[in-house]
Design an enzyme around this catalytic site. Structure first.
Site, PDB file in Angstrom:
ATOM      1  N   GLU A 288      -1.868  -5.377  -2.548  1.00 41.58           N
ATOM      2  CA  GLU A 288      -1.670  -6.267  -1.418  1.00 41.58           C
ATOM      3  C   GLU A 288      -2.960  -6.710  -0.742  1.00 41.58           C
ATOM      4  O   GLU A 288      -3.037  -6.804   0.496  1.00 41.58           O
ATOM      5  CB  GLU A 288      -0.775  -5.588  -0.387  1.00 41.58           C
ATOM      6  CG  GLU A 288      -1.339  -4.306   0.217  1.00 41.58           C
ATOM      7  CD  GLU A 288      -1.045  -3.025  -0.538  1.00 41.58           C
ATOM      8  OE1 GLU A 288      -1.179  -1.945   0.050  1.00 41.58           O
ATOM      9  OE2 GLU A 288      -0.684  -3.102  -1.739  1.00 41.58           O
ATOM     10  N   HIS A 312       7.428  -7.650  -2.090  1.00 37.54           N
ATOM     11  CA  HIS A 312       6.849  -6.369  -1.677  1.00 37.54           C
ATOM     12  C   HIS A 312       5.416  -6.554  -1.186  1.00 37.54           C
ATOM     13  O   HIS A 312       5.057  -6.093  -0.097  1.00 37.54           O
ATOM     14  CB  HIS A 312       6.891  -5.385  -2.848  1.00 37.54           C
ATOM     15  CG  HIS A 312       6.347  -4.037  -2.516  1.00 37.54           C
ATOM     16  ND1 HIS A 312       7.123  -3.021  -2.024  1.00 37.54           N
ATOM     17  CD2 HIS A 312       5.084  -3.530  -2.591  1.00 37.54           C
ATOM     18  CE1 HIS A 312       6.387  -1.949  -1.813  1.00 37.54           C
ATOM     19  NE2 HIS A 312       5.133  -2.233  -2.162  1.00 37.54           N
ATOM     20  N   GLU A 313       4.597  -7.233  -1.999  1.00 37.70           N
ATOM     21  CA  GLU A 313       3.195  -7.387  -1.613  1.00 37.70           C
ATOM     22  C   GLU A 313       3.059  -8.284  -0.380  1.00 37.70           C
ATOM     23  O   GLU A 313       2.182  -8.059   0.464  1.00 37.70           O
ATOM     24  CB  GLU A 313       2.382  -7.946  -2.783  1.00 37.70           C
ATOM     25  CG  GLU A 313       2.483  -7.150  -4.082  1.00 37.70           C
ATOM     26  CD  GLU A 313       2.196  -5.666  -3.936  1.00 37.70           C
ATOM     27  OE1 GLU A 313       1.467  -5.276  -2.991  1.00 37.70           O
ATOM     28  OE2 GLU A 313       2.697  -4.883  -4.752  1.00 37.70           O
ATOM     29  N   HIS A 316       3.633  -6.323   2.755  1.00 36.64           N
ATOM     30  CA  HIS A 316       2.464  -5.538   3.170  1.00 36.64           C
ATOM     31  C   HIS A 316       1.610  -6.278   4.201  1.00 36.64           C
ATOM     32  O   HIS A 316       0.792  -5.656   4.890  1.00 36.64           O
ATOM     33  CB  HIS A 316       1.600  -5.204   1.957  1.00 36.64           C
ATOM     34  CG  HIS A 316       1.942  -3.902   1.300  1.00 36.64           C
ATOM     35  ND1 HIS A 316       1.924  -2.703   1.975  1.00 36.64           N
ATOM     36  CD2 HIS A 316       2.288  -3.613   0.021  1.00 36.64           C
ATOM     37  CE1 HIS A 316       2.253  -1.725   1.136  1.00 36.64           C
ATOM     38  NE2 HIS A 316       2.481  -2.253  -0.055  1.00 36.64           N
ATOM     39  N   GLU A 335       4.168   2.269   2.510  1.00 36.12           N
ATOM     40  CA  GLU A 335       5.066   1.897   1.418  1.00 36.12           C
ATOM     41  C   GLU A 335       6.549   1.963   1.768  1.00 36.12           C
ATOM     42  O   GLU A 335       7.334   1.127   1.319  1.00 36.12           O
ATOM     43  CB  GLU A 335       4.768   2.756   0.185  1.00 36.12           C
ATOM     44  CG  GLU A 335       3.370   2.563  -0.378  1.00 36.12           C
ATOM     45  CD  GLU A 335       3.084   1.122  -0.824  1.00 36.12           C
ATOM     46  OE1 GLU A 335       4.030   0.321  -0.899  1.00 36.12           O
ATOM     47  OE2 GLU A 335       1.904   0.825  -1.090  1.00 36.12           O
ATOM     48  N   ASP A 390      -4.249   9.594  -5.337  1.00 34.65           N
ATOM     49  CA  ASP A 390      -3.430   8.886  -6.324  1.00 34.65           C
ATOM     50  C   ASP A 390      -2.251   9.746  -6.788  1.00 34.65           C
ATOM     51  O   ASP A 390      -1.245   9.215  -7.275  1.00 34.65           O
ATOM     52  CB  ASP A 390      -4.274   8.487  -7.538  1.00 34.65           C
ATOM     53  CG  ASP A 390      -5.232   7.337  -7.224  1.00 34.65           C
ATOM     54  OD1 ASP A 390      -5.002   6.640  -6.211  1.00 34.65           O
ATOM     55  OD2 ASP A 390      -6.193   7.134  -7.981  1.00 34.65           O
ATOM     56  N   TYR A 398       7.787   5.429  -1.206  1.00 36.22           N
ATOM     57  CA  TYR A 398       8.402   4.106  -1.246  1.00 36.22           C
ATOM     58  C   TYR A 398       9.897   4.179  -0.895  1.00 36.22           C
ATOM     59  O   TYR A 398      10.350   3.602   0.092  1.00 36.22           O
ATOM     60  CB  TYR A 398       8.249   3.493  -2.639  1.00 36.22           C
ATOM     61  CG  TYR A 398       6.839   3.168  -3.049  1.00 36.22           C
ATOM     62  CD1 TYR A 398       6.388   1.857  -3.086  1.00 36.22           C
ATOM     63  CD2 TYR A 398       5.949   4.167  -3.446  1.00 36.22           C
ATOM     64  CE1 TYR A 398       5.100   1.537  -3.483  1.00 36.22           C
ATOM     65  CE2 TYR A 398       4.656   3.861  -3.846  1.00 36.22           C
ATOM     66  CZ  TYR A 398       4.239   2.544  -3.864  1.00 36.22           C
ATOM     67  OH  TYR A 398       2.951   2.235  -4.255  1.00 36.22           O
TER      68      TYR A 398
END
Length: 613
Positions: A288, A312-313, A316, A335, A390, A398
């Site tokens: 994003e 979704h992006e 953001h 998220e 990560d 999410y």
């Protein structure tokens, strides 16, 4: 020009002041000390050197001291950077050499760069170069691109990879404005997470300005043979020439999505919203980056069935870019909110049935994920100390996060919850917050929330509360019934009524099939629907998972083709994980990975290295 820009920034700072950062010492993934001295502006001067696969750059940081940090050094995050020179200067003064030291390297965090600043110094200038193996950078040779003629570079800074190409305070708790000048070889075009002028000539020299304060993980750069197509007054797409027209058709509803998001959650504050379609090695579905979302080409299905990723992006732009998690333990604030907002956008543009299918698939994926990850990774407010952030990128932040917001919507009613969210985005705009800050705000502005939604259980316990919403799709009920009848031998594949099925219905059908099927059943499905040759990446990946699990040999060549041509972690991780469950599969996984690994992004390599040991 530079001095004019600095005056403009000063005016912006006066009119859009933000509270000083005080909580970033809570961030275990940064060596930096922004509670004492904080970087507020970045000026980047950068040469993109494809022949050496490095960036040769100078980063100038404008810093401000906070109370108690008058004598503190400036501590920055780095990873495998070659620091050549460090200088410092006061307001309007000339630069002079500054004392610096590079600390011991940590395998996850990299190495701290400590700079001793002279009294009154407000600017620090660092000349450096990146390493060819920088974790944020992927250098692609012409054969690895869509056009096959010119090389390509792109960055991926989230979560803590910005420090591998810029020395800075690499924590989401620090927000900076930035300017940049980027030089590329030949006629390659550079674009960044800032305003990009599609009419600028290809001179090999490009300038950028991001006037809004953003966290380091949203600083992004790409360079390649790029063209632009407008899709609306504020929206467009960048891509390589063989891809750009197809992408513009696929994403043509973006302007409509943007308008829907504004109606729900307030003004869009980033100027333009463009997308950049990257080569297939991009390790994520999308990133994003403000004003320029980076997107995988695997969503170009030809029927707009996978553009929930665009929603979704875009979402953001409110949840994540505007209001940001202060640490990676608060990742769900980015998220979970974004998945919830994404689905509200989809519902507004495409209708409630589409949203119901997306939400039902999301809950199914979450349940599968929680069945295979340890309890510590099922927690929303996850403890990532001593771990690579990560590792926290699962479906839990999410989908579990989105379910928490959905439960609050159901408890308080949509109108009241929409008003709460809009006020939340306004109140914390251009700030980075913790989970505790959100909970305090929630209790204050939605009294009784802790009683209607068990917040302690949602945030700090594994699994899902009993009261968690269970989205239901009527279309999926019919699809699952046909999968049951086929698996039980009641109907043949040819008798399955698939006319008009969406991608979501196909995915639910495949997920509703039993784990183990006969070779005859697999072949029958494949002959009826050509699943092995599907051009839809989501359907193909789900079918290949079933094929690996059932050792369906006719899909073996397609599996290798897919794994060697796509670098999206969402697809790679489950397929390699399924392969290594058997001795023969592990051998096959290693054979394929040996061929595919040179084309994967460093982030994907780290993940798959851990699976295919």
């Amino acid at each position: 020009m530079k001095s004019t820009f600095m005056v403009a920034l000063s005016c912006l700072a006066i009119s859009c002041s933000r509270p000083p950062m005080r909580n970033t010492r809570l961030d275990p993934h940064s060596f930096s000390n922004p509670d004492q001295i904080e970087a507020q502006e970045l000026d980047l001067d950068c040469d993109v050197l494809f022949d050496r696969k490095i960036l040769q750059a100078t980063a100038t940081l404008t810093v401000a001291r906070h109370a108690g940090g008058e004598d503190a050094p400036l501590i920055l995050d780095t990873r495998n950077l070659n620091i050549e020179k460090v200088e410092a200067a006061g307001e309007g003064g000339s630069f002079s050499k500054a004392k610096f030291s590079l600390g011991a390297s940590d395998p996850i965090l990299g190495a701290p760069l400590t700079v001793t600043l002279p009294a009154g110094a407000t600017r620090v200038r660092i000349r450096y170069s990146t390493s060819p193996g920088a974790s944020a950078l992927q250098w692609l040779d012409p054969p690895q691109t869509a056009g096959k003629k010119r090389p390509f570079l792109f960055t991926q800074s989230q979560a803590i990879h910005a420090r591998s190409w810029i020395p800075l305070q690499d924590t989401p708790g620090v927000r900076m404005r930035y300017t940049a000048r980027v030089r590329t070889p030949g006629d390659l075009r550079a674009v960044m997470s800032a305003a990009n002028d599609p009419h600028a000539p290809r001179t090999g020299q490009y300038s950028f300005r991001q006037p809004q304060p953003i966290p380091s993980y949203l600083i992004a750069l790409a360079a390649g043979d790029l063209e632009f197509r407008a899709m609306g007054s504020r929206t467009g797409v960048w891509a390589e020439p063989p891809v750009v027209e197809r992408a513009a058709r696929e994403f043509e509803d973006t302007e409509q999505m943007l308008k829907a998001a504004q109606e729900l959650y307030g003004p869009y504050r980033w100027g333009r919203y463009d997308l950049l379609v990257l080569p297939p090695s991009f390790p994520y579905g999308g990133m994003e980056n403000p004003e320029l979302t980076f997107a995988t080409p695997t969503i170009l299905a030809g029927d707009k069935s996978l553009i929930s990723l665009v929603a979704h992006e875009l979402a953001h732009s409110w949840s994540g870019n505007l209001v940001t998690n202060a640490t990676w333990s608060d990742f769900w604030l980015n998220e979970g909110f974004t998945v919830y907002v994404e689905r509200r956008i989809l519902e507004k543009v495409y209708g409630r049935p589409r949203e119901e299918m997306e939400a039902a698939l999301g809950r199914q994926e979450l349940e599968r994920e929680m069945s295979r990850v340890p309890a510590r990774d099922q927690i929303l407010h996850i403890d990532l100390k001593g771990r690579d952030p990560d590792d926290g990128v699962t479906s839990v932040p999410y989908e579990k996060g989105a379910l928490l917001l959905r439960s609050l919507e159901q408890a308080f009613g949509r109108d009241r919850f929409d008003k709460f969210l809009r006020e939340y985005f306004d109140h914390f705009s251009f700030q980075s917050i913790t989970t505790a800050t959100f909970v305090d705000y929630l209790k204050q502005h939605l009294p009784g929330a802790q009683d209607k939604a068990p917040l302690e259980e949602w945030l700090n316990k594994p699994g899902l509360p009993e009261s968690a919403p269970r989205p239901v799709s009527d279309a999926f009920t019919k699809v699952a019934e046909q999968a049951r009848r086929f698996a039980g031998g009641e109907i043949s594949a040819a008798k399955i009524r698939t006319g008009g099925w969406s991608t979501h219905e196909w995915l639910h059908f495949l997920e509703s099939l039993p784990q183990q099927m006969t070779a005859g059943q697999m072949l029958e499905l494949d002959k009826a629907f050509s699943l092995t040759r599907s051009g839809n990446s989501e359907i193909l990946q789900q079918w290949l998972l079933i094929a690996v699990r059932n050792q369906y040999e006719p899909a073996s060549a397609r599996l290798e083709e897919f794994l060697t041509s796509v670098g999206r972690r969402k697809y790679l991780k489950p397929l390699y994980t399924e392969l290594v469950k058997t001795p023969a599969g592990r051998v096959r996984a290693r054979e394929i990975y040996r061929k595919a690994r040179p084309g994967y992004h460093p982030i994907a390599v780290t993940t798959i290295d851990g699976i295919v040991k």
